[in-house]
Design an enzyme around this catalytic site. Structure first.
Site, mmCIF file in Angstrom:
data_model
loop_
_atom_site.group_PDB
_atom_site.id
_atom_site.type_symbol
_atom_site.label_atom_id
_atom_site.label_comp_id
_atom_site.label_asym_id
_atom_site.label_seq_id
_atom_site.Cartn_x
_atom_site.Cartn_y
_atom_site.Cartn_z
ATOM 1 C CG ASP A 75 -9.229 -4.136 -1.565
ATOM 2 O OD1 ASP A 75 -9.060 -4.267 -0.344
ATOM 3 O OD2 ASP A 75 -9.927 -4.913 -2.242
ATOM 4 N NE ARG A 122 6.736 0.629 5.840
ATOM 5 C CZ ARG A 122 6.737 1.917 5.458
ATOM 6 N NH1 ARG A 122 7.803 2.659 5.614
ATOM 7 N NH2 ARG A 122 5.647 2.452 4.913
ATOM 8 C CE1 TYR A 127 -19.211 -4.322 9.751
ATOM 9 C CE2 TYR A 127 -20.406 -4.898 11.749
ATOM 10 C CZ TYR A 127 -19.783 -3.945 10.957
ATOM 11 O OH TYR A 127 -19.728 -2.625 11.376
HETATM 12 P P1 NAD Z 1 -19.583 3.012 5.033
HETATM 13 O O1 NAD Z 1 -19.942 1.759 4.319
HETATM 14 O O2 NAD Z 1 -20.302 4.267 4.666
HETATM 15 O O3 NAD Z 1 -18.020 3.299 4.913
HETATM 16 C C1 NAD Z 1 -17.049 2.295 4.814
HETATM 17 C C2 NAD Z 1 -16.021 2.733 3.773
HETATM 18 O O4 NAD Z 1 -15.004 1.730 3.672
HETATM 19 C C3 NAD Z 1 -16.629 2.889 2.380
HETATM 20 O O5 NAD Z 1 -16.228 4.109 1.814
HETATM 21 C C4 NAD Z 1 -16.059 1.696 1.625
HETATM 22 O O6 NAD Z 1 -15.952 1.941 0.237
HETATM 23 C C5 NAD Z 1 -14.718 1.521 2.305
HETATM 24 N N1 NAD Z 1 -14.157 0.176 2.143
HETATM 25 C C6 NAD Z 1 -14.772 -1.015 2.304
HETATM 26 N N2 NAD Z 1 -13.918 -2.023 2.082
HETATM 27 C C7 NAD Z 1 -12.711 -1.467 1.779
HETATM 28 C C8 NAD Z 1 -11.445 -1.984 1.447
HETATM 29 N N3 NAD Z 1 -11.216 -3.298 1.374
HETATM 30 N N4 NAD Z 1 -10.430 -1.110 1.188
HETATM 31 C C9 NAD Z 1 -10.638 0.223 1.221
HETATM 32 N N5 NAD Z 1 -11.827 0.787 1.546
HETATM 33 C C10 NAD Z 1 -12.851 -0.057 1.818
HETATM 34 O O7 NAD Z 1 -19.762 2.711 6.593
HETATM 35 P P2 NAD Z 1 -19.646 3.675 7.860
HETATM 36 O O8 NAD Z 1 -20.954 3.693 8.525
HETATM 37 O O9 NAD Z 1 -19.004 4.951 7.495
HETATM 38 O O10 NAD Z 1 -18.666 2.807 8.777
HETATM 39 C C11 NAD Z 1 -17.300 3.111 8.918
HETATM 40 C C12 NAD Z 1 -16.649 2.141 9.896
HETATM 41 O O11 NAD Z 1 -17.289 2.233 11.169
HETATM 42 C C13 NAD Z 1 -16.747 0.674 9.449
HETATM 43 O O12 NAD Z 1 -15.551 0.016 9.761
HETATM 44 C C14 NAD Z 1 -17.879 0.130 10.302
HETATM 45 O O13 NAD Z 1 -17.726 -1.248 10.534
HETATM 46 C C15 NAD Z 1 -17.717 0.947 11.586
HETATM 47 N N6 NAD Z 1 -19.007 1.041 12.307
HETATM 48 C C16 NAD Z 1 -20.012 1.821 11.822
HETATM 49 C C17 NAD Z 1 -21.228 1.852 12.500
HETATM 50 C C18 NAD Z 1 -22.378 2.702 12.030
HETATM 51 O O14 NAD Z 1 -23.441 2.641 12.617
HETATM 52 N N7 NAD Z 1 -22.230 3.540 11.034
HETATM 53 C C19 NAD Z 1 -21.407 1.081 13.660
HETATM 54 C C20 NAD Z 1 -20.346 0.278 14.088
HETATM 55 C C21 NAD Z 1 -19.156 0.271 13.415
HETATM 56 N N1 UDP Z 2 2.641 -3.946 5.374
HETATM 57 C C1 UDP Z 2 2.142 -2.907 4.632
HETATM 58 N N2 UDP Z 2 2.787 -1.713 4.693
HETATM 59 C C2 UDP Z 2 3.911 -1.504 5.428
HETATM 60 C C3 UDP Z 2 4.410 -2.590 6.177
HETATM 61 C C4 UDP Z 2 3.747 -3.797 6.135
HETATM 62 O O1 UDP Z 2 1.131 -3.040 3.961
HETATM 63 O O2 UDP Z 2 4.424 -0.383 5.423
HETATM 64 C C5 UDP Z 2 1.925 -5.227 5.339
HETATM 65 C C6 UDP Z 2 2.748 -6.357 4.737
HETATM 66 O O3 UDP Z 2 2.024 -6.846 3.640
HETATM 67 C C7 UDP Z 2 2.827 -7.366 5.834
HETATM 68 C C8 UDP Z 2 1.768 -6.978 6.834
HETATM 69 O O4 UDP Z 2 1.633 -5.578 6.679
HETATM 70 O O5 UDP Z 2 2.520 -8.662 5.349
HETATM 71 C C9 UDP Z 2 2.155 -7.275 8.257
HETATM 72 O O6 UDP Z 2 3.396 -6.683 8.516
HETATM 73 P P1 UDP Z 2 4.332 -7.196 9.702
HETATM 74 O O7 UDP Z 2 5.581 -6.392 9.650
HETATM 75 O O8 UDP Z 2 3.579 -7.173 10.970
HETATM 76 O O9 UDP Z 2 4.566 -8.714 9.388
HETATM 77 P P2 UDP Z 2 5.327 -9.473 8.219
HETATM 78 O O10 UDP Z 2 4.256 -10.219 7.518
HETATM 79 O O11 UDP Z 2 5.999 -8.460 7.346
HETATM 80 O O12 UDP Z 2 6.276 -10.330 8.938
#
Ligand code: NAD
Ligand code: UDP
Ligand code: UDP
Length: 339
Positions: free
Chosen positions: A64, A112, A151
């Protein structure tokens, strides 16, 4: 594809198991790169990337992006975020966290390891627009406290973060404002209009039109969008966007329903349902900037893209044992892989 080691990149695709992400991973592998797909499967399953798992240059990480991530990569495409209103409104706090905390983590990672990073932004930045078609200069008209705000405002804040990491840390960034995109591998229960109408038509279920159906959208076929994302990532360092990516062909929701009914030959009735709150009335990209900077414009007309998408859903729903639907003009439809 063999590739000189110097041009073979390690590319992270967050949201790589989603609809657009899975097509992007596939394209990057075809281009000879190493792909790290990062996804928490919030709005997808492993199905979309099942065919890539055995590929020697593909790696899947269940993660995530609201939590920090420490990996070594050369380029990052940040696509993680549910795109369907049904999904992103089901856990709105998580949607904002994904857009904001997720962006910060990936920007921190990019900083980084000195990676170039591309943000999948959206036409929702423009909200319910007063300027039509939408140009990048338009600041938009967004409700900050409504059901879509997690969103819309999340994506707006992510754009701010990208621009500030550029100004403050000289990061190589790209911002793509993506307009409605459709195609195979949308989830059948995803809730977006194209997948809903096609699945409803194929099942003979009522076609659910929200509101009067006179609201417009402009639909871009997924292969056109992938080409644009690749070109944007490869564009000159001085070009950051935001840049609109979409198909300027505008149609009403009713016209879309009629086209889907005619292409599938379905006799599904039309059922009107209430319009969701803050549903934008008109949406069409002005793509002059993308044309000028990326030498890009969409090539797949709506009818052809719909036929490919219908064929995909028909196979998904019917299963391989049943005879395929007789589509209008199938001669122009290339083979779509069944899952
Ligand atoms: P989708 O929902 O099929 O894909 C999004 C993916 O992101 C999914 O696999 C989901 O599991 C993953 N995801 C969500 N939250 C996450 C998190 N916290 N950490 C890791 N993974 C996470 O949607 P899509 O249509 O493929 O869209 C992809 C991107 O393009 C999105 O950012 C969306 O906002 C952007 N977008 C899509 C459209 C469209 O029409 N399809 C239009 C505008 C923008
Ligand atoms: N971070 C990460 N992977 C990396 C380096 C940073 O996930 O390889 C994350 C980390 O949690 C940090 C955030 O990215 O809080 C923003 O990083 P930045 O160096 O910009 O700012 P910081 O909060 O470290 O001062
Ligand atoms: N819509 C509809 N029926 C559906 C799903 C959506 O009429 O079953 C409408 C929705 O109200 C909106 C348009 O179709 O006006 C596009 O909706 P979608 O959820 O695909 O994307 P949006 O552009 O609203 O994010």
């Amino acid at each position: 594809m063999a590739m000189r080691l110097s041009s073979r990149k390690r590319v992270l695709v967050s949201g790589g198991a989603g609809f657009i992400g899975s097509h992007l991973c596939e394209r990057l592998l075809k281009d000879g790169h190493d792909v790290l797909c990062v996804d928490n499967f919030f709005s997808s399953t492993r199905d979309n990337i099942q065919g890539l798992l055995a590929h020697g240059q593909f790696e899947l990480l269940r993660h995530d992006i609201t939590f920090p991530l420490y990996v070594e990569v050369d380029e990052i495409y940040n696509l993680a975020c549910p795109a369907s209103p049904v999904h992103y409104q089901s856990d709105p706090v998580q949607t904002t966290k994904t857009n904001v905390h997720g962006a910060i983590n990936l920007l921190g990672l990019a900083k980084r390891v000195k990676a170039k990073i591309l943000q999948a932004s959206t036409s929702e930045i423009y909200g319910d627009p007063r300027v039509h078609p939408q140009r990048e200069e338009y600041w938009g008209r967004v409700n900050p406290v409504g059901a879509r705000s997690c969103y819309d405002e999340g994506k707006r804040c992510a754009e701010t973060l990208f621009m500030d990491y550029r100004r403050q840390h000289a990061l190589g960034i790209k911002i793509a404002r993506i307009f409605n995109t459709y195609g195979p591998r949308m989830h059948p229960n995803d809730g977006r209009v194209v997948s809903n109408f096609i699945v409803q038509a194929l099942r003979g279920a009522p076609i659910t039109i929200f509101g009067s159906g006179r609201q417009t959208r402009s639909f871009c076929y997924v292969s056109d969008l992938i080409e644009a994302l690749i070109r944007l990532m490869g564009s000159d360092d001085s070009f950051t966007g935001p840049v609109n990516l979409g198909n300027p062909h505008e149609c009403t929701v009713i016209e879309l329903a009629e086209l889907v009914l005619s292409l599938t030959g379905s006799r599904s009735p039309i059922a009107f349902a209430p319009l969701p709150s803050d549903d934008p009335t008109r949406r069409r990209p002005d793509i002059a900037l993308a044309k000028a900077q990326l030498d890009w414009q969409p090539e797949v007309p709506l009818r052809e893209g719909l036929l490919r998408t219908i064929e995909y859903f028909d196979r998904l729903i019917s299963g391989p044992a049943r005879p395929a639907l007789q589509l209008a003009a199938t001669a122009t439809v290339p083979h779509v892989r069944a899952r």
